[in-house]
Scaffold this motif. Structure first.
Motif, PDB file in Angstrom:
ATOM      1  N   ALA A   1       0.849  -1.195   0.000  1.00  0.00           N
ATOM      2  CA  ALA A   1       0.000   0.000   0.000  1.00  0.00           C
ATOM      3  C   ALA A   1       0.878   1.234   0.000  1.00  0.00           C
ATOM      4  CB  ALA A   1      -0.922   0.001   1.213  1.00  0.00           C
ATOM      5  N   GLY A   2       0.445   2.226  -0.662  1.00  0.00           N
ATOM      6  CA  GLY A   2       1.189   3.477  -0.693  1.00  0.00           C
ATOM      7  C   GLY A   2       0.290   4.620  -1.064  1.00  0.00           C
ATOM      8  N   ASN A   3       0.746   5.818  -0.753  1.00  0.00           N
ATOM      9  CA  ASN A   3      -0.007   7.001  -1.164  1.00  0.00           C
ATOM     10  C   ASN A   3       0.941   8.155  -1.335  1.00  0.00           C
ATOM     11  OD1 ASN A   3      -0.112   8.988   1.263  1.00  0.00           O
ATOM     12  ND2 ASN A   3      -0.531   6.983   2.188  1.00  0.00           N
ATOM     13  N   ILE A   4       0.533   9.081  -2.144  1.00  0.00           N
ATOM     14  CA  ILE A   4       1.240  10.334  -2.325  1.00  0.00           C
ATOM     15  C   ILE A   4       0.213  11.442  -2.283  1.00  0.00           C
ATOM     16  CG2 ILE A   4       1.144  10.080  -4.855  1.00  0.00           C
ATOM     17  CD1 ILE A   4       3.796  11.638  -4.950  1.00  0.00           C
ATOM     18  N   ALA A   5       0.503  12.465  -1.492  1.00  0.00           N
ATOM     19  CA  ALA A   5      -0.473  13.541  -1.321  1.00  0.00           C
ATOM     20  C   ALA A   5       0.245  14.875  -1.232  1.00  0.00           C
ATOM     21  CB  ALA A   5      -1.315  13.302  -0.066  1.00  0.00           C
TER      22      ALA A   5
ATOM     23  N   ASP B   1      -0.510  26.416  -3.443  1.00  0.00           N
ATOM     24  CA  ASP B   1       0.539  25.723  -2.689  1.00  0.00           C
ATOM     25  C   ASP B   1       0.625  24.240  -3.020  1.00  0.00           C
ATOM     26  OD1 ASP B   1       1.113  28.096  -1.441  1.00  0.00           O
ATOM     27  OD2 ASP B   1      -0.181  27.694   0.287  1.00  0.00           O
ATOM     28  N   ILE B   2      -0.443  23.705  -3.659  1.00  0.00           N
ATOM     29  CA  ILE B   2      -0.453  22.280  -3.985  1.00  0.00           C
ATOM     30  C   ILE B   2       0.628  21.979  -5.024  1.00  0.00           C
ATOM     31  CG2 ILE B   2      -1.833  20.458  -5.074  1.00  0.00           C
ATOM     32  CD1 ILE B   2      -4.264  21.608  -3.802  1.00  0.00           C
ATOM     33  N   ALA B   3       1.307  20.879  -4.859  1.00  0.00           N
ATOM     34  CA  ALA B   3       2.344  20.382  -5.758  1.00  0.00           C
ATOM     35  C   ALA B   3       3.701  21.034  -5.546  1.00  0.00           C
ATOM     36  CB  ALA B   3       1.928  20.519  -7.227  1.00  0.00           C
ATOM     37  N   LYS B   4       3.817  21.895  -4.531  1.00  0.00           N
ATOM     38  CA  LYS B   4       5.149  22.399  -4.184  1.00  0.00           C
ATOM     39  C   LYS B   4       5.909  21.321  -3.424  1.00  0.00           C
ATOM     40  CE  LYS B   4       3.988  27.317  -4.014  1.00  0.00           C
ATOM     41  NZ  LYS B   4       3.954  28.530  -3.155  1.00  0.00           N
ATOM     42  N   ASN B   5       7.202  21.310  -3.593  1.00  0.00           N
ATOM     43  CA  ASN B   5       8.002  20.270  -2.947  1.00  0.00           C
ATOM     44  C   ASN B   5       7.779  20.208  -1.442  1.00  0.00           C
ATOM     45  OD1 ASN B   5       9.135  19.400  -5.310  1.00  0.00           O
ATOM     46  ND2 ASN B   5      10.910  20.774  -5.185  1.00  0.00           N
ATOM     47  N   SER B   6       7.623  21.355  -0.847  1.00  0.00           N
ATOM     48  CA  SER B   6       7.476  21.392   0.609  1.00  0.00           C
ATOM     49  C   SER B   6       6.134  20.857   1.076  1.00  0.00           C
ATOM     50  CB  SER B   6       7.651  22.835   1.113  1.00  0.00           C
ATOM     51  OG  SER B   6       6.679  23.676   0.488  1.00  0.00           O
TER      52      SER B   6
ATOM     53  N   ILE C   1       4.500  18.150  -0.454  1.00  0.00           N
ATOM     54  CA  ILE C   1       4.266  16.801  -0.962  1.00  0.00           C
ATOM     55  C   ILE C   1       4.751  15.786   0.058  1.00  0.00           C
ATOM     56  CG2 ILE C   1       4.831  15.119  -2.760  1.00  0.00           C
ATOM     57  CD1 ILE C   1       5.110  17.425  -4.707  1.00  0.00           C
ATOM     58  N   GLY C   2       3.877  14.817   0.369  1.00  0.00           N
ATOM     59  CA  GLY C   2       4.241  13.731   1.268  1.00  0.00           C
ATOM     60  C   GLY C   2       3.872  12.389   0.671  1.00  0.00           C
ATOM     61  N   TRP C   3       4.551  11.346   1.065  1.00  0.00           N
ATOM     62  CA  TRP C   3       4.259  10.018   0.536  1.00  0.00           C
ATOM     63  C   TRP C   3       4.540   8.968   1.594  1.00  0.00           C
ATOM     64  CZ3 TRP C   3       8.246   6.587   0.577  1.00  0.00           C
ATOM     65  CH2 TRP C   3       9.549   7.111   0.612  1.00  0.00           C
ATOM     66  N   SER C   4       3.947   7.812   1.384  1.00  0.00           N
ATOM     67  CA  SER C   4       4.213   6.678   2.260  1.00  0.00           C
ATOM     68  C   SER C   4       4.089   5.409   1.433  1.00  0.00           C
ATOM     69  CB  SER C   4       3.222   6.636   3.431  1.00  0.00           C
ATOM     70  OG  SER C   4       1.919   6.379   2.977  1.00  0.00           O
ATOM     71  N   PHE C   5       4.836   4.361   1.815  1.00  0.00           N
ATOM     72  CA  PHE C   5       4.806   3.103   1.087  1.00  0.00           C
ATOM     73  C   PHE C   5       5.285   2.007   2.020  1.00  0.00           C
ATOM     74  CE2 PHE C   5       7.001  -0.188  -1.354  1.00  0.00           C
ATOM     75  CZ  PHE C   5       5.975  -0.594  -2.194  1.00  0.00           C
ATOM     76  N   GLY C   6       4.627   0.850   1.936  1.00  0.00           N
ATOM     77  CA  GLY C   6       5.076  -0.256   2.764  1.00  0.00           C
ATOM     78  C   GLY C   6       4.194  -1.471   2.621  1.00  0.00           C
ATOM     79  N   PRO C   7       4.741  -2.653   2.933  1.00  0.00           N
ATOM     80  CA  PRO C   7       3.972  -3.891   2.860  1.00  0.00           C
ATOM     81  C   PRO C   7       3.226  -4.167   4.154  1.00  0.00           C
ATOM     82  CG  PRO C   7       6.236  -4.405   3.348  1.00  0.00           C
ATOM     83  CD  PRO C   7       6.164  -2.908   3.240  1.00  0.00           C
TER      84      PRO C   7
END
Length: 509
Positions: free
Chosen positions: A337-341, A349-354, A356-362
């Motif tokens: 499962a993973g997500n990027i937001a 402000d959306i899509a600025k590097n600061s 953007i967050g993500w997570s991923f893992g089994p």
């Protein structure tokens, strides 16, 4: 690292392992090196023993493979051919079988979808009002904040032990079983249309025979009355001859009822109102006569020719795949499962590097204790597989039985037909001679009466034998697996939904 087979064996006895960590150490490498792994039995089509030949065949019947394609056309009746074509297009049982095929195909597509990752879009916008207190304890006034978020969630269950793959396999067998069910519906339909058509023509022939016989008996009654008027005979002969003609005429209404019933049945089989074929059928026609003998092949042919046998075998395959599906539920599952937001107080402000967050893992899911439910689920599917195996063997035996019965029926009816033909010839000669002698005064009326009655009985039995021969021929072709083998459109639904999109809700009727 263990091989795939060794690791699978190690995982099968899961409750005996002391540590979840050790299990995870086995599972994680497997998830990386195995693209697919399956548990449970792999389906192998069972080999059934069938006789080398049918016991009811005679020397005239060939063991060559029967010509089952459009077998009804060999009856050489254009109207029968037309009715079968119409029935295939409009019969309601066939339409139901088509819908089941569409259902099975959609179920298969659902099952295949479980093999792929799921991706979802997650967008949100919130606006919040809050009241904050100042340093002196007094409220500093309401504060309004906004937050915008956009992103994607991705999840994928790695089909490590083939649970989803077995489900897709079972669904694919289900599609094949539904296809065979459609062919079975077509086989039954063709046979029913042909049988009812032969019956209808038979009733027409019997009605015509009764009418001709009654007319001849009326002539005899008139002759008897003339002789009575001349004083040559008693009134008993007049009453007897009149009563015989009335008795023959009394059989006609019952025959008309039976004729109307089979014509109504033909109408329904072709997807029409019961009375819609009455006018077409009134034109009359001969009872279809089959060309006999016909080749019947060998018993092994029905394993591939009969749709009910093929359907039973596909259902058995489906049940076998479901055992693997249930067995796979006893093994660990791994989900990725993973997500990027991206989040911001302003849309800009959306899509600025600061932001953007993500997570991923089994995620590892290990069945440790379930009170024997998973093992019991496997045993349930195994028992169902056994039932379907027995059903497959029963379908084969039923097919063999139907062929043998049809062969006996045709052979014996041919003998009966020949005897009845000879009987009709003899009684016709006897009736002609009795009438001639009666007119010349050399025979009494009882001789004429008995000859006419016997002739009508023999002629009616001969017509019924023709019907039985045609019906037995149809039954044999059905038993051998002869049905519709033309193209069938199954993708077109009966009802088409026009407005599936969002709209204002309407009041239900």
């Amino acid at each position: 690292m263990k091989s795939a087979g060794q690791a699978t064996t190690a995982l099968k006895n899961w409750n005996g392992k002391p540590s979840i960590c050790k299990r995870a150490m086995v599972i994680m490498p497997l998830a990386l090196v195995l693209s697919a792994c399956a548990v449970g039995p792999d389906y192998v089509k069972p080999s059934l023993a069938v006789p080398a030949q049918y016991t009811s065949t005679n020397r005239e019947q060939s063991a060559a493979k029967p010509q089952l394609s459009r077998w009804w056309t060999r009856l050489a009746d254009p109207m029968l051919n037309a009715l079968i074509e119409e029935a295939v297009q409009s019969n309601l049982d066939v339409a139901t079988a088509k819908a089941r095929v569409r259902e099975a195909r959609a179920t298969y597509h659902q099952s295949v979808g479980t093999l792929f990752p799921t991706v979802r879009n997650t967008d949100s916008a919130t606006r919040q009002r809050s009241v904050a207190g100042g340093s002196s304890g007094a409220a500093s006034g309401p504060q309004i904040t906004s937050q915008f978020q956009a992103g994607f969630d991705v999840s994928w269950e790695i089909d490590l032990f083939g649970k989803n793959q077995r489900g897709a396999e079972a669904a694919e067998y289900g599609v094949q079983a539904a296809d065979e069910q459609l062919r079975l519906a077509l086989l039954t339909l063709v046979g029913d249309v042909a049988s009812n058509y032969v019956q209808a023509r038979g009733y027409q022939a019997r009605i015509a025979l009764a009418q001709r016989t009654a007319a001849a008996q009326r002539e005899t009654a008139q002759l008897t009355k003339s002789r009575f008027d001349a004083g040559g005979i008693s009134g008993v002969d007049v009453a007897t001859s009149t009563g015989q003609a009335s008795t023959t005429e009394a059989a006609i209404p019952s025959l008309e009822v039976s004729y109307a019933e089979v014509v109504h049945r033909l109408g329904v089989l072709t997807g029409r109102a019961p009375g819609d074929l009455a006018t077409r059928m009134k034109r009359g026609g001969p009872i279809p006569r089959p060309k006999l003998p016909m080749p019947v092949g060998i018993p092994a042919d029905i394993l591939s020719a009969r749709p009910d046998v093929r359907q039973a075998e596909r259902v058995l395959a489906q049940a076998t795949a479901r055992i693997g599906q249930a067995e796979a539920a006893r093994y660990p599952t791994i989900s990725l499962a993973g997500n990027i937001a991206t989040t911001g107080s302003k849309i800009g402000d959306i899509a600025k590097n600061s932001s953007i967050g993500w997570s991923f893992g089994p995620t590892l899911n290990v069945p440790i204790f379930n009170g024997g439910q998973l093992r019991a689920a496997v045993e349930v599917e195994q028992a169902r597989r056994d039932q379907n195996f027995i059903g497959y063997k029963a379908a084969v035996l039923k097919a063999l039985e139907e062929v043998e019965n049809a062969l006996v029926a045709i052979a014996q009816e041919q003998i009966r037909y020949r005897k009845l033909t000879a009987s009709v010839v003899a009684y016709r000669q006897a009736t002609t001679l009795a009438r001639s002698l009666y007119q010349g005064g050399s025979a009494n009326f009882l001789t004429v009466l008995d000859a006419e009655r016997s002739l009508y009985t023999a002629e009616d039995a001969l017509v019924q034998s023709r019907i039985a021969l045609g019906t037995a021929y149809i039954t044999l072709n059905k038993a051998l697996g002869g049905g519709w083998n033309g193209a069938i459109e199954v993708s077109k639904p009966e009802l088409v939904d026009q407005d599936m999109g969002p709209r204002r809700a309407s009041t239900r009727p």
